[in-house]
Design a protein around this motif. Structure first.
Motif, mmCIF file in Angstrom:
data_model
loop_
_atom_site.group_PDB
_atom_site.id
_atom_site.type_symbol
_atom_site.label_atom_id
_atom_site.label_comp_id
_atom_site.label_asym_id
_atom_site.label_seq_id
_atom_site.Cartn_x
_atom_site.Cartn_y
_atom_site.Cartn_z
ATOM 1 N N ARG A 203 -12.181 -0.443 -1.308
ATOM 2 C CA ARG A 203 -11.611 0.697 -0.583
ATOM 3 C C ARG A 203 -11.022 1.661 -1.602
ATOM 4 O O ARG A 203 -10.431 1.243 -2.589
ATOM 5 C CB ARG A 203 -10.520 0.226 0.367
ATOM 6 C CG ARG A 203 -11.017 -0.655 1.475
ATOM 7 C CD ARG A 203 -9.926 -0.916 2.483
ATOM 8 N NE ARG A 203 -9.717 0.225 3.349
ATOM 9 C CZ ARG A 203 -10.156 0.290 4.608
ATOM 10 N NH1 ARG A 203 -10.805 -0.715 5.136
ATOM 11 N NH2 ARG A 203 -9.948 1.361 5.343
ATOM 12 N N LYS B 274 5.447 12.528 7.629
ATOM 13 C CA LYS B 274 4.192 12.653 6.873
ATOM 14 C C LYS B 274 3.144 11.665 7.388
ATOM 15 O O LYS B 274 1.955 11.976 7.446
ATOM 16 C CB LYS B 274 4.454 12.407 5.385
ATOM 17 C CG LYS B 274 5.098 13.609 4.713
ATOM 18 C CD LYS B 274 5.232 13.385 3.231
ATOM 19 C CE LYS B 274 5.661 14.670 2.535
ATOM 20 N NZ LYS B 274 6.224 14.391 1.204
ATOM 21 N N LEU B 275 3.624 10.474 7.760
ATOM 22 C CA LEU B 275 2.700 9.468 8.302
ATOM 23 C C LEU B 275 2.083 9.998 9.601
ATOM 24 O O LEU B 275 0.866 9.920 9.810
ATOM 25 C CB LEU B 275 3.465 8.164 8.551
ATOM 26 C CG LEU B 275 2.657 6.878 8.723
ATOM 27 C CD1 LEU B 275 3.540 5.665 8.474
ATOM 28 C CD2 LEU B 275 2.045 6.753 10.095
ATOM 29 N N ALA B 276 2.930 10.555 10.461
ATOM 30 C CA ALA B 276 2.436 11.102 11.736
ATOM 31 C C ALA B 276 1.460 12.242 11.486
ATOM 32 O O ALA B 276 0.445 12.380 12.175
ATOM 33 C CB ALA B 276 3.610 11.566 12.591
ATOM 34 N N LEU C 101 -6.325 10.312 14.776
ATOM 35 C CA LEU C 101 -6.066 8.952 15.249
ATOM 36 C C LEU C 101 -4.992 8.923 16.334
ATOM 37 O O LEU C 101 -4.720 7.883 16.925
ATOM 38 C CB LEU C 101 -5.666 8.049 14.075
ATOM 39 C CG LEU C 101 -6.839 7.737 13.137
ATOM 40 C CD1 LEU C 101 -6.354 7.249 11.786
ATOM 41 C CD2 LEU C 101 -7.773 6.717 13.764
ATOM 42 N N GLN D 27 -8.269 4.063 -2.763
ATOM 43 C CA GLN D 27 -6.869 4.267 -2.424
ATOM 44 C C GLN D 27 -6.636 5.714 -2.015
ATOM 45 O O GLN D 27 -7.091 6.637 -2.678
ATOM 46 C CB GLN D 27 -5.983 3.913 -3.622
ATOM 47 C CG GLN D 27 -4.524 3.825 -3.259
ATOM 48 C CD GLN D 27 -3.670 3.495 -4.466
ATOM 49 O OE1 GLN D 27 -3.821 4.084 -5.517
ATOM 50 N NE2 GLN D 27 -2.772 2.538 -4.297
ATOM 51 N N GLY D 28 -5.973 5.873 -0.897
ATOM 52 C CA GLY D 28 -5.675 7.214 -0.427
ATOM 53 C C GLY D 28 -4.351 7.703 -0.968
ATOM 54 O O GLY D 28 -3.882 7.254 -2.016
ATOM 55 N N GLU D 29 -3.740 8.593 -0.202
ATOM 56 C CA GLU D 29 -2.486 9.208 -0.650
ATOM 57 C C GLU D 29 -1.304 8.268 -0.442
ATOM 58 O O GLU D 29 -1.165 7.667 0.619
ATOM 59 C CB GLU D 29 -2.260 10.502 0.150
ATOM 60 C CG GLU D 29 -1.119 11.334 -0.385
ATOM 61 C CD GLU D 29 -0.803 12.522 0.538
ATOM 62 O OE1 GLU D 29 0.204 13.185 0.265
ATOM 63 O OE2 GLU D 29 -1.552 12.760 1.500
ATOM 64 N N ILE D 30 -0.464 8.119 -1.476
ATOM 65 C CA ILE D 30 0.759 7.318 -1.349
ATOM 66 C C ILE D 30 1.942 8.266 -1.531
ATOM 67 O O ILE D 30 2.013 8.970 -2.545
ATOM 68 C CB ILE D 30 0.838 6.220 -2.437
ATOM 69 C CG1 ILE D 30 -0.460 5.424 -2.537
ATOM 70 C CG2 ILE D 30 2.052 5.314 -2.200
ATOM 71 C CD1 ILE D 30 -0.644 4.339 -1.538
ATOM 72 N N VAL D 31 2.823 8.295 -0.561
ATOM 73 C CA VAL D 31 4.007 9.146 -0.692
ATOM 74 C C VAL D 31 5.254 8.261 -0.738
ATOM 75 O O VAL D 31 5.259 7.166 -0.186
ATOM 76 C CB VAL D 31 4.145 10.155 0.475
ATOM 77 C CG1 VAL D 31 2.928 11.053 0.550
ATOM 78 C CG2 VAL D 31 4.368 9.436 1.803
ATOM 79 N N THR D 32 6.261 8.724 -1.416
ATOM 80 C CA THR D 32 7.540 8.006 -1.423
ATOM 81 C C THR D 32 8.453 8.678 -0.409
ATOM 82 O O THR D 32 8.546 9.914 -0.354
ATOM 83 C CB THR D 32 8.159 8.055 -2.835
ATOM 84 O OG1 THR D 32 7.251 7.403 -3.725
ATOM 85 C CG2 THR D 32 9.491 7.317 -2.857
ATOM 86 N N ASP D 33 9.050 7.858 0.438
ATOM 87 C CA ASP D 33 9.892 8.407 1.504
ATOM 88 C C ASP D 33 11.108 9.113 0.919
ATOM 89 O O ASP D 33 11.908 8.513 0.214
ATOM 90 C CB ASP D 33 10.326 7.276 2.443
ATOM 91 C CG ASP D 33 11.214 7.795 3.564
ATOM 92 O OD1 ASP D 33 10.992 8.952 3.993
ATOM 93 O OD2 ASP D 33 12.110 7.053 4.000
ATOM 94 N N PHE E 198 -0.472 12.569 8.890
ATOM 95 C CA PHE E 198 -1.741 11.974 8.451
ATOM 96 C C PHE E 198 -2.548 11.499 9.659
ATOM 97 O O PHE E 198 -3.760 11.742 9.751
ATOM 98 C CB PHE E 198 -1.493 10.803 7.492
ATOM 99 C CG PHE E 198 -2.737 9.983 7.229
ATOM 100 C CD1 PHE E 198 -3.686 10.410 6.307
ATOM 101 C CD2 PHE E 198 -2.988 8.815 7.945
ATOM 102 C CE1 PHE E 198 -4.847 9.684 6.091
ATOM 103 C CE2 PHE E 198 -4.146 8.086 7.738
ATOM 104 C CZ PHE E 198 -5.080 8.520 6.798
ATOM 105 N N LEU E 199 -1.878 10.810 10.582
ATOM 106 C CA LEU E 199 -2.578 10.274 11.760
ATOM 107 C C LEU E 199 -3.165 11.410 12.597
ATOM 108 O O LEU E 199 -4.280 11.296 13.112
ATOM 109 C CB LEU E 199 -1.620 9.424 12.604
ATOM 110 C CG LEU E 199 -1.081 8.150 11.958
ATOM 111 C CD1 LEU E 199 -0.157 7.406 12.927
ATOM 112 C CD2 LEU E 199 -2.218 7.219 11.514
ATOM 113 N N GLY F 78 9.165 10.552 5.268
ATOM 114 C CA GLY F 78 8.014 9.654 5.187
ATOM 115 C C GLY F 78 7.356 9.435 6.543
ATOM 116 O O GLY F 78 6.128 9.418 6.655
#
Lengths: 318, 261
Positions: B235, B250-252, B260, B237-243, B254-255, B247
Motif C-alpha cells: 500500500r 482534517k480527517l472528516a 466516503l 502511504q498517504g498523507e499523515i498529519v499531526t493533530d 479527507f473522508l 486533526g
C-alpha cells in the motif's frame, strides 16, 4: 450443464445477501440449485427464484441445523448424491467450513475455503483467495469433483436471473455418531443494531489506545453507519467481545473504509484488514506500523480527534 | 484419559512468508515454529491430565523442522511425541493430511483415542478444517472451536461462540475437540521443562509405518492445486498529519473528499 449447489443462509426463510451472491457466482459454473435447511422454504423461494435457483432441495429434519457440522454434512452429502453437482458453494463461516470439510472427505472432492472469487477454470473450478495475512493473492484449481468452496461475503454483486425454484424434498437419516455431538443450550447475543462486521461497508476499530473506553469509537461508527471492530489487544484485555476481533485469529474484513483508532498495526491485526479499500488511522505514536498502510493518518489522541471528526462528519451530513 | 494433541509446524507469521517454485508453502527459507494457536490445545490437554497418571502425546505431520514443534510442546509439559515424516507427504492437501493424522492417531493410541485435541486453525493455511476431517475419518463426534472445555464422566462439554449466539456443546468420549485462543493462557516452558523435554521419547513414523499408500497423499494427488500466487502490491502511504487541534476536522475533510461520507 451440471448442477451447482448453493447452501442457503437464512433466518426463518429470510434469505441473506450472501446467498444471492453465491447463486450469481454459481450461474457461471453450471445450473444453480439451492439447498435449504429448515421448514420455512416457502418464505425463501421467491428470492431464490429471483437469483436463478432452478431447484430448491429442502432438508426439513429436526436433526439437521446450520449450527452443527456433522449432520449438516450428511444432509449435503445426501443432496449431492441426488444431484451429482459439479460444485457446492457455501457461505464461509465456522460450521459451513467444517461441513464442507466433512463433505470433502465423504465425496473425495476438493475443498477451498474463504474464496473471494469462483469461476470456471481450465480443468476444474478456479478460485481466488488471500494468503499469508493477505500479503498474497492465490489462484487455485479444484481438480477433483465436486469442487467444495466456501465463499466470503461480497465476492460478487448479486444479479437477478429468474428461474423456477422447484422444491425438491430430500429425506435424510442422520447417523448416530453425527447426532452424538449436540447443543444443550444456546444464549443469543445481544444485537448491537450495527451492521455485521464482515459485511459492513465501513468498519471503525479500537485498540490498546482506547484504554478500554470504546465510546468515541462507537459514536463515530454510528455516525458513519459502520460496524465496530477491535484489535486482539483490546479483546484480550476484556474491553470488547471476541466476536468483534479483527485480525488473524478474528474476522477478516475488506470494507470500503477502515478506521483504526489506537491500533498499532501488528501483523496479527493487518492480516484482518489490509485488503480494505481505504484505510484511515488515528494513533498517538507516529512510529506505529499502522501508518505504513494508511491513505490518511492522524498522529494524535483518539479522544480528541474522534469526537471532532464525528462532529465534522455530522455537520457535513446535515 | 490419554490425550493426543495434533499440532502443526508453520512458518513464523512475523517473517516474510512465501511460496516455493511448486506453489507450496516455503518451509525451508522461513523460520518455523509450533503454530501459535496450537499452544492453546497443548495447554488445554496439560490442564486436563494435571494431577493424574494420564499422558499427553503430541503428534505432528511435517518436514524435518517439525521436530521443533514437538519439542516446544514437550517443553511445555507434553509427555511424548510422534513425528510423521515422509517426503511423499510434501504438498498434501487438507483431506490427505487428515488421512495421515487419522492413521497416526490410531497407532499412537493403540486403536481408539480417548480424546484428540487441536487448535483453532494453523497460522499458515488458516482453513480450520482438519479437526472436522479427522472426526469424519475416525468416526468420532466433533466438538470444535470451544472457548471453554471440561471433561467428566466420559463426556466432553464446552462453549462455542458464534457471531449471534453462544452454544453449549456436549458429546460422549472419545471425541475430536478443537479449542480457540480464548480458552486459556498457554504456559511458557520452564527451565525444568526445557531440560526434561530432552529426555522425553519422540517416535518418527513413515507412511509405511502407518499403512498409508503414498499414492493417496502428496502434491500430485491433491484435490486442489495452487496455480499462481501474486504478492499484493504494498500500500502506498498517504498523507499523515499531526493533530494540532484540527486533526479530526482534517480527517472528516479527507473522508468527504474521498466521497466516503
Amino acid at each position: 450443464m451440471a448442477e451447482v449447489l448453493v447452501l442457503v443462509d437464512h433466518t426463518d426463510g429470510q434469505v441473506k445477501k450472501n446467498t444471492a451472491e453465491l447463486l450469481t457466482l454459481a450461474r457461471a459454473l453450471g445450473v444453480p440449485s439451492a439447498v435449504f435447511i429448515g421448514s420455512s422454504v416457502e418464505a425463501a423461494r421467491p428470492r431464490l427464484a429471483q437469483f436463478g435457483a432452478a431447484k430448491v432441495y429442502v432438508v426439513d429434519n429436526p436433526d439437521v441445523t446450520g449450527a452443527v457440522a456433522a449432520p449438516l454434512a450428511e444432509a449435503l452429502a445426501a443432496v449431492a448424491e441426488q444431484a451429482s453437482p459439479a460444485a457446492i458453494l457455501l457461505p464461509t463461516g465456522g460450521v459451513n467450513k467444517e461441513a464442507g470439510a466433512r463433505l470433502a472427505v465423504k465425496t473425495g472432492g476438493g475443498l477451498i475455503t474463504d474464496a473471494t472469487n469462483v469461476q470456471p477454470g481450465d480443468g476444474g473450478v478456479a478460485t481466488t483467495q488471500s494468503a499469508f495475512a493477505s500479503n498474497y493473492t492465490v489462484e487455485s484449481l479444484v481438480t477433483k469433483s465436486p469442487a467444495i468452496v466456501t465463499v466470503k461475503a461480497n465476492a460478487a454483486a448479486p444479479a437477478a436471473a429468474q428461474a423456477g425454484a422447484t422444491v425438491v424434498p430430500v429425506e435424510v437419516t442422520v447417523s448416530e455418531v453425527a447426532k452424538a455431538a449436540k447443543i444443550t443450550g444456546t444464549e443469543a447475543k445481544a444485537k448491537s443494531g450495527r451492521p455485521e462486521l464482515t459485511e459492513a461497508q465501513i468498519v471503525v476499530s479500537g485498540g490498546r489506545g482506547t484504554s478500554g473506553d470504546f465510546s468515541p469509537v462507537e459514536a463515530f461508527a454510528d455516525t458513519l453507519g459502520a460496524a465496530v471492530g477491535a484489535s486482539r489487544a483490546a479483546v484480550d484485555a476484556g474491553w470488547y467481545p471476541h466476536s468483534n476481533q479483527v485480525g488473524q485469529t478474528g474476522k477478516q474484513v475488506s470494507p470500503q473504509l477502515y478506521v483504526a483508532c489506537g491500533i498499532s498495526g501488528a501483523i496479527q491485526h493487518r492480516a484482518g484488514m489490509q485488503t480494505s479499500k481505504t484505510i484511515v488511522a488515528i494513533n498517538k505514536d507516529e512510529e506505529a506500523p499502522i501508518f505504513e498502510l494508511v491513505d490518511f493518518g492522524v498522529v494524535g489522541d483518539l479522544f480528541t480527534v474522534l469526537p471532532q471528526a464525528n462532529d465534522a462528519v455530522q455537520a457535513a451530513k446535515s | 484419559m490419554n490425550i493426543v494433541v495434533c499440532v502443526k509446524y508453520v512458518p513464523d507469521a512475523q517473517a516474510d512468508r512465501t511460496f516455493n517454485e511448486d506453489n507450496t508453502t516455503d518451509r525451508s527459507n522461513v523460520d518455523g515454529l509450533l503454530s501459535e494457536l496450537d499452544e492453546y490445545a497443548v495447554e488445554a490437554a496439560l490442564k486436563l491430565v494435571e494431577g493424574s497418571e494420564d499422558e499427553v502425546t503430541v503428534l505432528t505431520v511435517g518436514p524435518d523442522g517439525a521436530a521443533d514443534a514437538i519439542k516446544k510442546a514437550l517443553q511445555m509439559g507434553a509427555h511424548k511425541g510422534v513425528h510423521v515424516l515422509d517426503d511423499a507427504i510434501h504438498g498434501s492437501d487438507a483431506p490427505a493430511t487428515s488421512l495421515v493424522l487419522a492413521e497416526a492417531v490410531k497407532k499412537a493410541s493403540g486403536g481408539t483415542p480417548e480424546l484428540v485435541l487441536m487448535g483453532l486453525a494453523s497460522t499458515d493455511g488458516t482453513m480450520s478444517v482438519v479437526p472436522a476431517m479427522l472426526s469424519e475419518r475416525l468416526g468420532l463426534p466433533q466438538v470444535t472451536q470451544l472457548s471453554t472445555l471440561e471433561v467428566a464422566d466420559g463426556v466432553v462439554k464446552g462453549r462455542r461462540d458464534s457471531d449471534t449466539a453462544s452454544d453449549s456443546f456436549e458429546a460422549p468420549l472419545p471425541a475430536v475437540v478443537s479449542v480457540t485462543d480464548q480458552i486459556n493462557e498457554p504456559r511458557y516452558p520452564s527451565f525444568k521443562g526445557i531440560m526434561a523435554a530432552k529426555k522425553k521419547p519422540v517416535e518418527t513414523w513413515s507412511l509405511a509405518d502407518l499403512g498409508v499408500d503414498a499414492g493417496q497423499v502428496g502434491l500430485d494427488n491433491a484435490a486442489t492445486k495452487v496455480t499462481s500466487f501474486t504478492a499484493r502490491p504494498p500500500r502506498e502511504q498517504g498523507e499523515i498529519v499531526t493533530d494540532e487541534g484540527d486533526g479530526g476536522t482534517k480527517l472528516a475533510e479527507f473522508l468527504a473528499k474521498a466521497k466516503l461520507i
